[in-house]
Structure formats: structure tokens, C-alpha cells
Write an enzyme that holds these catalytic residues in place. Structure first.
Site, PDB file in Angstrom:
ATOM      1  N   SER A   1       0.821  -1.219   0.000  1.00  0.00           N
ATOM      2  CA  SER A   1       0.000   0.000   0.000  1.00  0.00           C
ATOM      3  C   SER A   1       0.859   1.276   0.000  1.00  0.00           C
ATOM      4  O   SER A   1       0.476   2.269  -0.599  1.00  0.00           O
ATOM      5  CB  SER A   1      -0.997  -0.005   1.159  1.00  0.00           C
ATOM      6  OG  SER A   1      -0.383   0.310   2.367  1.00  0.00           O
TER       7      SER A   1
ATOM      8  N   LYS B   1      10.194   3.372  10.541  1.00  0.00           N
ATOM      9  CA  LYS B   1       9.252   2.989  11.598  1.00  0.00           C
ATOM     10  C   LYS B   1      10.020   2.364  12.770  1.00  0.00           C
ATOM     11  O   LYS B   1      10.927   1.550  12.583  1.00  0.00           O
ATOM     12  CB  LYS B   1       8.268   1.944  11.055  1.00  0.00           C
ATOM     13  CG  LYS B   1       7.152   1.683  12.049  1.00  0.00           C
ATOM     14  CD  LYS B   1       6.634   0.293  12.197  1.00  0.00           C
ATOM     15  CE  LYS B   1       6.133  -0.568  11.158  1.00  0.00           C
ATOM     16  NZ  LYS B   1       4.686  -0.473  10.945  1.00  0.00           N
TER      17      LYS B   1
ATOM     18  N   ASP C   1       8.934   0.808   6.514  1.00  0.00           N
ATOM     19  CA  ASP C   1       7.804   0.431   7.367  1.00  0.00           C
ATOM     20  C   ASP C   1       8.040  -1.013   7.842  1.00  0.00           C
ATOM     21  O   ASP C   1       7.147  -1.673   8.341  1.00  0.00           O
ATOM     22  CB  ASP C   1       6.507   0.522   6.541  1.00  0.00           C
ATOM     23  CG  ASP C   1       5.259   0.583   7.402  1.00  0.00           C
ATOM     24  OD1 ASP C   1       5.345   1.037   8.562  1.00  0.00           O
ATOM     25  OD2 ASP C   1       4.177   0.179   6.918  1.00  0.00           O
TER      26      ASP C   1
END
Ligand SMILES: C[S@@+](CC[C@H](N)C(=O)[O-])C[C@H]1O[C@@H](n2cnc3c(N)ncnc32)[C@H](O)[C@@H]1O
Length: 234
Positions: free
Chosen positions: A76, A185, A145
Site C-alpha cells: 500500500s 518505523k 515500514d
């Protein structure tokens, strides 16, 4: 005999805990507006909104950039990066970006991105593959991420993600353009400061950000490092 009984009780308890947490996960998914919004926008998961919100606020992505998306599956973030960098060449009047996504898991193709599935980012073999694709081009934005499978033990999960974050920093420092950005992250813990200090050696500014799509009860946050200074020559 006693040991066998204890083992049985233990696996029964584990099963109950697993069932309870998957029920909890299902309930949370049902009541999460981002899950519904992701479906409506054809994003592969709700994480898309985390990057959308961070980029809308901090203007990280631009047409023509070279972006490496680490821990990219199911894809995504890559779905957001492609149109924002014009790596699919949709706008003929804008420069064309280059987007590379890497993950341990296999990914379905995304038009405008080069996806390296089944690839462990922490292995030098994967770095070599990325460098071959880059073909001497330097990276403008490194996004990570990437996250390990959480064990539920807070300090252990923190250690695991920080180890990954250090490899992202090393890779970014070795392959970024001067002025480049690195977004990583992490899960909160006692090694944040060490990571932050290392980033500060190489980047002009470093700050923590947490998009509203990141659940408030989660230890997740992102370190945004901007203005890569270039490799320090001794
Ligand atoms: C939170 S998910 C990323 C979601 C993604 N940003 C998206 O929007 O679709 C974290 C990902 O990190 C990946 N990952 C964990 N360890 C990795 C490693 N050593 N190398 C590459 N990917 C890894 C996992 O497989 C997982 O897909």
C-alpha cells in the site's frame, strides 16, 4: 505424568489467548474507518493512510524522485509512492521517478514499481540486487515500514525493530543523495535516543512523527530524518 498435564494446560491456555486476540483483531478491523477507506480506494491495506498523512503534512515525495520502500508488502505504501513520484510516467510533463519495493514476502506487481519479493533486507545479497537496479543512481527517499513479527514482549520487539532500523540507516547513508530523506518505523523503547543520535550525525534534522492513522495505543512511531549531509570524509 504431572509434566504432561502441565504441558496440556499450557497449550490449552495458549489456544484461548490466540482465539481471544484474533477476536480482538477482528473487532478492531470492523470498527476501523481506515480499513473501509482502504477498500474503497483499492489500497492493499490501511497503512496507506499513514504514509498519505505523513506525506501530506511533511511533503516527502516529489515527481522524479528515486525511492526505496523497505518492508513494502502487501504494497500500500508503494501504491502511494508511484503516483507521487510519477514513476509510472502518467504525467508526461513531469520527471519520472524510480520506485523499488523490498519485502520478505512475495508481492503482486504494481505498475511503475520494481518489487523485490522474497528478499531479506538485512542480507547483503538484497543490497546487491538493489544496487544493480539503481545502476549508480542515488536515492532521494528511503522509506522503512519494515517490522518483525511482534512477540508481544515489549523490550524484545523494540530490540528487533531497532536492529532493522540500524541496517536501514547504514543502507541510506551509503546510497543516498545529498539532501535526501529517510523515514523509519520504530516501536518505542530505550534505544530510540541512540538511533536518533546516529541519524543526527548524517542528517540536518531528525524528528518523531506519528500519523493519526497509526493507532494511538500502539508503540509505533516514525523517525523522519531530512537533509542528508553526504558521507563524512575523514
Ligand atoms: C507493516 S508491514 C509493511 C506494510 C507496507 N508498508 C504496506 O503499506 O503495504 C511490515 C513488513 O515488513 C516486512 N519485513 C520484516 N522483516 C523484513 C526483512 N528482514 N526484510 C524485508 N522485509 C521485512 C514484513 O514481511 C512486512 O510485510
Amino acid at each position: 505424568m504431572k509434566k504432561l498435564k502441565a504441558l496440556k494446560v499450557c497449550s490449552y491456555l495458549k489456544m484461548i489467548i490466540r482465539e481471544h486476540s484474533s477476536k480482538e483483531w477482528l473487532n478492531r478491523q470492523k470498527s476501523d474507518p481506515y480499513v473501509e477507506k482502504a477498500k474503497m480506494n483499492n489500497y492493499r491495506c490501511r497503512s496507506a493512510f499513514k504514509l498519505l498523512q505523513m506525506d501530506d503534512k511533511h511533503s516527502i515525495l516529489k515527481p522524479g524522485q528515486c525511492v526505496v520502500d523497505i518492508g513494502a508488502a502487501p504494497g500500500s505504501w508503494t501504491q502511494i509512492v508511484v503516483p507521487r513520484t510519477n514513476s509510472d510516467f502518467t504525467n508526461k510533463n513531469l520527471p519520472t521517478g524510480l520506485v523499488i519495493g523490498i519485502d520478505l514476502q512475495q508481492m503482486f506487481p504494481i505498475n511503475g514499481a520494481i518489487l523485490l519479493g522474497n528478499s531479506d533486507f538485512t542480507s547483503t545479497k538484497t543490497w546487491d540486487k538493489i544496487k544493480t537496479i539503481l545502476n549508480n543512481r542515488l536515492i532521494d527517499v528511503v522509506l522503512s515500514d519494515m517490522a518483525p513479527n511482534a512477540t508481544g514482549v515489549k523490550h524484545l520487539d523494540h530490540d528487533l525493530i531497532i536492529k532493522m532500523a540500524f541496517s536501514v540507516v547504514k543502507f541510506s547513508v551509503m546510497n543516498s543523495n545529498v539532501g535526501g530523506t529517510c523515514l523509519i518505523k520504530i516501536w518505542d523503547g530505550n534505544q530510540n535516543m541512540e538511533l536518533e543520535n546516529i541519524l543526527l550525525k548524517f542528517y540536518s534534522t531528525v524528528k518523531y512523527i506519528k500519523p493519526t492513522a497509526s493507532r494511538s495505543d500502539s508503540a509505533e512511531k516514525y523517525l523522519l530524518a531530512r537533509g542528508f549531509k553526504g558521507l563524512i570524509k575523514n
